[in-house]
Design an enzyme around this catalytic site. Structure first.
Site, mmCIF file in Angstrom:
data_model
loop_
_atom_site.group_PDB
_atom_site.id
_atom_site.type_symbol
_atom_site.label_atom_id
_atom_site.label_comp_id
_atom_site.label_asym_id
_atom_site.label_seq_id
_atom_site.Cartn_x
_atom_site.Cartn_y
_atom_site.Cartn_z
ATOM 1 N N SER A 247 0.775 -1.088 -0.016
ATOM 2 C CA SER A 247 0.283 -0.036 0.058
ATOM 3 C C SER A 247 0.703 0.958 0.081
ATOM 4 O O SER A 247 1.865 1.318 0.685
ATOM 5 C CB SER A 247 -0.834 0.099 1.299
ATOM 6 O OG SER A 247 -1.455 1.364 1.364
ATOM 7 N N GLU B 28 -24.705 14.627 -5.109
ATOM 8 C CA GLU B 28 -23.541 14.842 -5.884
ATOM 9 C C GLU B 28 -23.761 14.890 -7.128
ATOM 10 O O GLU B 28 -22.911 15.482 -8.118
ATOM 11 C CB GLU B 28 -22.579 13.777 -5.405
ATOM 12 C CG GLU B 28 -22.729 12.393 -5.367
ATOM 13 C CD GLU B 28 -22.002 11.390 -4.774
ATOM 14 O OE1 GLU B 28 -21.417 11.765 -3.608
ATOM 15 O OE2 GLU B 28 -21.908 10.117 -5.411
ATOM 16 N N SER C 224 -0.296 4.041 1.039
ATOM 17 C CA SER C 224 -0.610 4.718 2.389
ATOM 18 C C SER C 224 0.211 4.212 3.582
ATOM 19 O O SER C 224 -0.015 4.984 4.529
ATOM 20 C CB SER C 224 -2.120 4.557 2.576
ATOM 21 O OG SER C 224 -2.902 4.693 1.449
ATOM 22 N N GLU D 257 -15.717 34.951 -13.160
ATOM 23 C CA GLU D 257 -17.205 35.039 -12.956
ATOM 24 C C GLU D 257 -17.769 33.866 -12.734
ATOM 25 O O GLU D 257 -18.841 33.784 -11.904
ATOM 26 C CB GLU D 257 -17.749 36.041 -14.292
ATOM 27 C CG GLU D 257 -17.388 37.483 -14.482
ATOM 28 C CD GLU D 257 -17.275 38.280 -13.251
ATOM 29 O OE1 GLU D 257 -18.177 38.061 -12.393
ATOM 30 O OE2 GLU D 257 -16.578 39.178 -13.205
ATOM 31 N N GLU E 199 -15.676 32.947 -8.056
ATOM 32 C CA GLU E 199 -16.500 33.518 -7.246
ATOM 33 C C GLU E 199 -17.676 32.778 -6.557
ATOM 34 O O GLU E 199 -18.445 33.047 -5.624
ATOM 35 C CB GLU E 199 -17.394 34.949 -7.904
ATOM 36 C CG GLU E 199 -16.402 35.729 -8.101
ATOM 37 C CD GLU E 199 -17.317 37.187 -8.493
ATOM 38 O OE1 GLU E 199 -18.327 37.450 -7.408
ATOM 39 O OE2 GLU E 199 -17.073 37.720 -9.189
ATOM 40 N N HIS F 39 -20.412 5.429 4.206
ATOM 41 C CA HIS F 39 -21.478 5.767 3.146
ATOM 42 C C HIS F 39 -22.237 4.380 3.000
ATOM 43 O O HIS F 39 -21.651 3.319 3.200
ATOM 44 C CB HIS F 39 -20.545 5.825 1.945
ATOM 45 C CG HIS F 39 -21.593 6.130 0.696
ATOM 46 N ND1 HIS F 39 -22.703 6.960 0.640
ATOM 47 C CD2 HIS F 39 -21.177 6.171 -0.595
ATOM 48 C CE1 HIS F 39 -23.356 6.847 -0.351
ATOM 49 N NE2 HIS F 39 -22.314 6.366 -1.285
ATOM 50 N N GLY G 166 -12.356 14.183 4.401
ATOM 51 C CA GLY G 166 -11.371 13.718 5.380
ATOM 52 C C GLY G 166 -10.491 14.773 6.052
ATOM 53 O O GLY G 166 -10.499 14.817 7.268
ATOM 54 N N ASP H 71 -15.778 3.004 -2.741
ATOM 55 C CA ASP H 71 -16.649 2.097 -2.487
ATOM 56 C C ASP H 71 -16.841 1.088 -3.689
ATOM 57 O O ASP H 71 -17.475 -0.133 -3.493
ATOM 58 C CB ASP H 71 -18.039 3.297 -2.934
ATOM 59 C CG ASP H 71 -17.984 4.162 -1.802
ATOM 60 O OD1 ASP H 71 -18.227 3.535 -0.525
ATOM 61 O OD2 ASP H 71 -18.108 5.309 -2.020
HETATM 62 P P1 NAP Z 1 -9.908 6.768 -0.824
HETATM 63 O O1 NAP Z 1 -9.494 8.323 -0.161
HETATM 64 O O2 NAP Z 1 -10.030 6.593 -2.179
HETATM 65 O O3 NAP Z 1 -9.135 5.698 0.094
HETATM 66 C C1 NAP Z 1 -8.178 5.177 -0.483
HETATM 67 C C2 NAP Z 1 -7.744 3.966 0.438
HETATM 68 O O4 NAP Z 1 -8.129 2.845 0.151
HETATM 69 C C3 NAP Z 1 -6.134 4.238 0.387
HETATM 70 O O5 NAP Z 1 -5.668 4.251 1.829
HETATM 71 C C4 NAP Z 1 -5.960 3.006 -0.432
HETATM 72 O O6 NAP Z 1 -4.718 2.415 0.064
HETATM 73 C C5 NAP Z 1 -6.963 1.927 0.097
HETATM 74 N N1 NAP Z 1 -7.295 1.077 -0.724
HETATM 75 C C6 NAP Z 1 -7.369 1.012 -2.133
HETATM 76 N N2 NAP Z 1 -7.439 -0.386 -2.661
HETATM 77 C C7 NAP Z 1 -7.355 -1.166 -1.778
HETATM 78 C C8 NAP Z 1 -7.380 -2.433 -1.522
HETATM 79 N N3 NAP Z 1 -7.445 -3.122 -2.629
HETATM 80 N N4 NAP Z 1 -7.043 -3.152 -0.455
HETATM 81 C C9 NAP Z 1 -7.014 -2.183 0.730
HETATM 82 N N5 NAP Z 1 -6.984 -1.022 0.523
HETATM 83 C C10 NAP Z 1 -7.056 -0.239 -0.618
HETATM 84 O O7 NAP Z 1 -11.522 6.721 -0.109
HETATM 85 P P2 NAP Z 1 -12.486 7.819 0.696
HETATM 86 O O8 NAP Z 1 -12.700 8.997 -0.290
HETATM 87 O O9 NAP Z 1 -11.886 8.077 2.037
HETATM 88 O O10 NAP Z 1 -13.573 7.166 0.911
HETATM 89 C C11 NAP Z 1 -13.791 5.944 1.999
HETATM 90 C C12 NAP Z 1 -15.137 5.834 2.297
HETATM 91 O O11 NAP Z 1 -15.704 7.096 2.746
HETATM 92 C C13 NAP Z 1 -16.132 5.640 1.109
HETATM 93 O O12 NAP Z 1 -17.113 4.849 1.381
HETATM 94 C C14 NAP Z 1 -16.841 7.039 0.713
HETATM 95 O O13 NAP Z 1 -17.817 7.080 -0.056
HETATM 96 C C15 NAP Z 1 -16.789 7.600 2.222
HETATM 97 N N6 NAP Z 1 -16.811 9.150 2.141
HETATM 98 C C16 NAP Z 1 -15.999 9.856 1.694
HETATM 99 C C17 NAP Z 1 -15.959 11.196 1.761
HETATM 100 C C18 NAP Z 1 -14.856 11.974 0.965
HETATM 101 O O14 NAP Z 1 -14.906 13.143 1.286
HETATM 102 N N7 NAP Z 1 -13.728 11.362 0.368
HETATM 103 C C19 NAP Z 1 -16.972 11.626 2.478
HETATM 104 C C20 NAP Z 1 -17.764 11.003 3.262
HETATM 105 C C21 NAP Z 1 -17.871 9.420 3.088
HETATM 106 P P3 NAP Z 1 -3.495 1.983 -1.206
HETATM 107 O O15 NAP Z 1 -2.355 2.955 -1.003
HETATM 108 O O16 NAP Z 1 -3.334 0.577 -0.835
HETATM 109 O O17 NAP Z 1 -4.339 2.155 -2.593
HETATM 110 MG MG MG Z 2 -21.096 10.592 -1.836
#
Ligand code: NAP
Ligand code: MG
Length: 328
Positions: free
Chosen positions: A52, A196, A54, A228, A232, A109, A135, A84
């Protein structure tokens, strides 16, 4: 007001402080949940695959890392914070075998539970804590002794304590400081997708880019058009967020107010409302979810192509140049 809103005094912090929480994913939401929970006194591990990208980030900010399988095995609460469209796949392969009775499965979500992509075993609590913010803001506001509003919901209450656990988790990431609005997985999923697609992202992006095109095609400088219709926008939406539609209208000029109320309804007319209703139908009957899952399974070719088109649009050429010329 019909909706139930909870605050800090309604939550029991001791529940989450006693629990071991696995946050699967360390992206936008994951890093915020993990760090806020740890700072609130919960025991937290990030579940990340071996390769990862991350892992470094989690290590740097002092969050312990395991693989998703190990983290789910270790934890009492497993919060799924991966994209998701791959969540169900990760769940099936790595999390499901570890979801023994007495544990809790959590989401930010409702998509995968509502559309039946994930069917958790009986004996497991299933809840949602959905921050109404990206986040980084969840983390930043927590560090400033504030929080962002969050939605909470329970899809399965095996322990008889799922709602209290959800509220305690939400307390741990700072949401109770702002307020927790109780809802259901169905309502959160359908309204989130509708918002959205039709207003926040889909509606706004098309409105901005179409407005830009009309001005530029009429011979106006792209720089003027950019200010414009894009720059804004944030000033107007901030006013609406803080003071409502009427409050915003009270702060713009009478000329703007009159133009807004006479031209706006001609633009966003009954035909647009009908198309919004058709879009809502596709969300409610699962057609949108099915279309998006098929696209994601195919490797998102259409999404990539559309992102390419956006990058080529003139508003994306003038934007970086202009943003570079001003100090923010
Ligand atoms: P994101 O930023 O795209 O999260 C990516 C994370 O998932 C990374 O740490 C990535 O690590 C990991 N990942 C990807 N593929 C993977 C795999 N196969 N196995 C294990 N880890 C994996 O996601 P997010 O936007 O935070 O969304 C997460 C949830 O929160 C969703 O349900 C979304 O609808 C919800 N949500 C998001 C927001 C927002 O503003 N973003 C707001 C409210 C709710 P790697 O480095 O391993 O790829
Ligand atoms: Mg959404």
């Amino acid at each position: 007001m019909d909706a139930q809103v909870y605050h800090e005094e309604d939550c029991d912090p001791s529940i989450i402080k006693k629990m071991k929480v696995a946050v699967i994913g360390f992206g936008s939401q994951g890093h915020a949940h993990a760090q806020n929970l740890q700072d609130s006194g919960a025991e937290v591990v990030a579940g990340l695959r071996e390769d990862s990208s991350s892992r470094d980030h989690a290590g740097t900010v002092g969050i312990k890392v395991m693989t998703p399988v190990e983290a789910a095995r270790w934890a009492d609460v497993v919060m799924m914070l991966v994209p998701d469209e791959i969540c169900a796949d990760i769940y099936k392969k790595e999390i499901e075998p570890e979801m023994k009775p007495g544990k809790a499965l959590a989401f930010a979500h409702g998509f995968n539970i509502h559309y039946g992509k994930i069917v958790p075993p009986e004996g497991v609590d299933v809840f949602m804590v959905a921050p109404k913010s990206p986040g980084p803001k969840v983390r930043l506001s927590y560090m400033n002794d504030q929080g962002v509003p969050m939605l909470i919901a329970v899809a399965q209450d095996a322990s008889g304590q799922a709602k209290e656990t959800a509220m305690s988790y939400a307390w741990g990431i700072g949401g109770a400081r702002a307020g927790l609005l109780e809802t259901t997985f169905q309502i959160e999923t359908e309204t989130d997708l509708f918002g959205e697609q039709h207003v926040l992202c889909g509606g706004t992006v098309q409105l901005v880019m179409t407005g830009f095109d009309v001005l530029v095609e009429a011979g106006y400088p792209p720089e003027a058009a950019y200010f414009e219709v894009l720059h804004e926008l944030e000033l107007i939406t901030s006013l609406m967020q803080q003071t409502g539609v009427g409050g915003m209208l009270g702060k713009i000029s009478n000329t703007a107010k009159y133009g807004c109320l006479t031209v706006g309804p001609k633009l966003v007319d009954k035909r647009l409302k009908d198309r919004m209703r058709a879009g809502l139908d596709r969300i409610q009957d699962g057609s949108f979810a099915a279309e998006w899952m098929a696209e994601a399974e195919a490797g998102s070719p259409n999404l990539s192509a559309m992102m390419g088109q956006i990058a080529e649009h003139p508003i994306e050429k003038v934007g970086p140049e202009l943003r570079g010329l001003f100090s923010w």
